[in-house]
Design an enzyme around this catalytic site. Structure first.
Site, PDB file in Angstrom:
ATOM      1  CB  CYS A  90      23.734 -14.401  10.055  1.00  0.00           C
ATOM      2  SG  CYS A  90      22.026 -14.882  10.697  1.00  0.00           S
ATOM      3  CG  HIS A 132      23.546 -19.940   9.376  1.00  0.00           C
ATOM      4  ND1 HIS A 132      24.386 -19.255  10.240  1.00  0.00           N
ATOM      5  CD2 HIS A 132      22.481 -19.471   9.236  1.00  0.00           C
ATOM      6  CE1 HIS A 132      24.239 -18.206  10.231  1.00  0.00           C
ATOM      7  NE2 HIS A 132      22.630 -18.303   9.881  1.00  0.00           N
ATOM      8  CD  GLU A 133      19.861 -20.331   6.822  1.00  0.00           C
ATOM      9  OE1 GLU A 133      18.641 -19.773   7.496  1.00  0.00           O
ATOM     10  OE2 GLU A 133      20.601 -20.051   6.169  1.00  0.00           O
ATOM     11  CG  HIS A 136      18.468 -18.558  11.357  1.00  0.00           C
ATOM     12  ND1 HIS A 136      18.296 -17.571  12.476  1.00  0.00           N
ATOM     13  CD2 HIS A 136      19.079 -18.314  10.818  1.00  0.00           C
ATOM     14  CE1 HIS A 136      19.512 -16.706  12.262  1.00  0.00           C
ATOM     15  NE2 HIS A 136      19.925 -17.354  10.886  1.00  0.00           N
TER      16      HIS A 136
HETATM   17 ZN    ZN Z   1      21.471 -16.647   9.421  1.00  0.00          ZN
END
Ligand code: ZN
Length: 174
Positions: A90, A132-133, A136
């Site tokens: 990340c 993954h995004e 966030h």
């Molecule tokens: Zn990340």
């Protein structure tokens, strides 16, 4: 707009982002800044909280090649199928890597910067990047998804990020 990468544990990274709704010029400026940051740091994805903006917008670019990036506004993951483990990193935790189990295939819906609605199936690495995004935008960092055993192996690194953040008096810039 001068935005730069924000490092964990900046609180903007650990709280849910707000829906975008209608795209305005300010959001376009944020996205332009996100593109610059992502390609400068050679990322394959970047979410707005990673540049300090708590809105539900992210870039995905599994190839890492400028021009291949897609702008994803107000995304939803509609379906998840299968499970696969893979190592992740990340830009907000540089140098830290670890295994995360993700859905192998997902169905997603989002809008682009022009308001067009997209509904697509993603699999393998593009599905991993999207998940993954998307995390966030929910305030979830990938170590939160690691097994307790794997997480224990990176705990010293996480502690170093906490110490660096505290030493910078909360600016998060290390
Ligand atoms: Zn990340």
């Amino acid at each position: 707009m001068a935005l730069d990468i924000v490092y964990w544990p900046d609180p903007v990274l650990t709280r849910p982002a707000s829906p975008v709704g209608s795209v305005d010029e300010e959001l376009r400026s944020v996205v332009a800044a996100m593109r610059r940051v992502m390609f400068r740091l050679k990322g394959v994805g970047l979410a707005a909280p990673q540049v300090g903006v708590g809105r539900r917008v992210m870039l995905v670019c599994p190839s890492g090649a400028p021009g291949d990036e897609e702008v994803v506004v107000d995304p939803e993951i509609l379906e998840r199928h299968g499970e696969v483990e893979g190592d992740e990193g990340c830009l907000s935790l540089p140098g830290l890597y670890g295994p995360v189990v993700r859905a192998e295939r997902i169905r997603v819906r989002y809008r682009d910067l022009d308001g067009r609605l997209h509904e697509r199936d993603l699999e393998d690495f593009p599905a991993r990047v999207f998940q993954h995004e998307h995390d966030h935008l929910e305030g979830v960092m990938f170590p939160d998804r690691m097994t307790p055993t794997a997480r224990a192996e990176v705990e010293d690194q996480l502690q170093a990020f906490r110490a660096a953040y505290a030493a910078k008096d909360g600016s998060g810039r290390a």
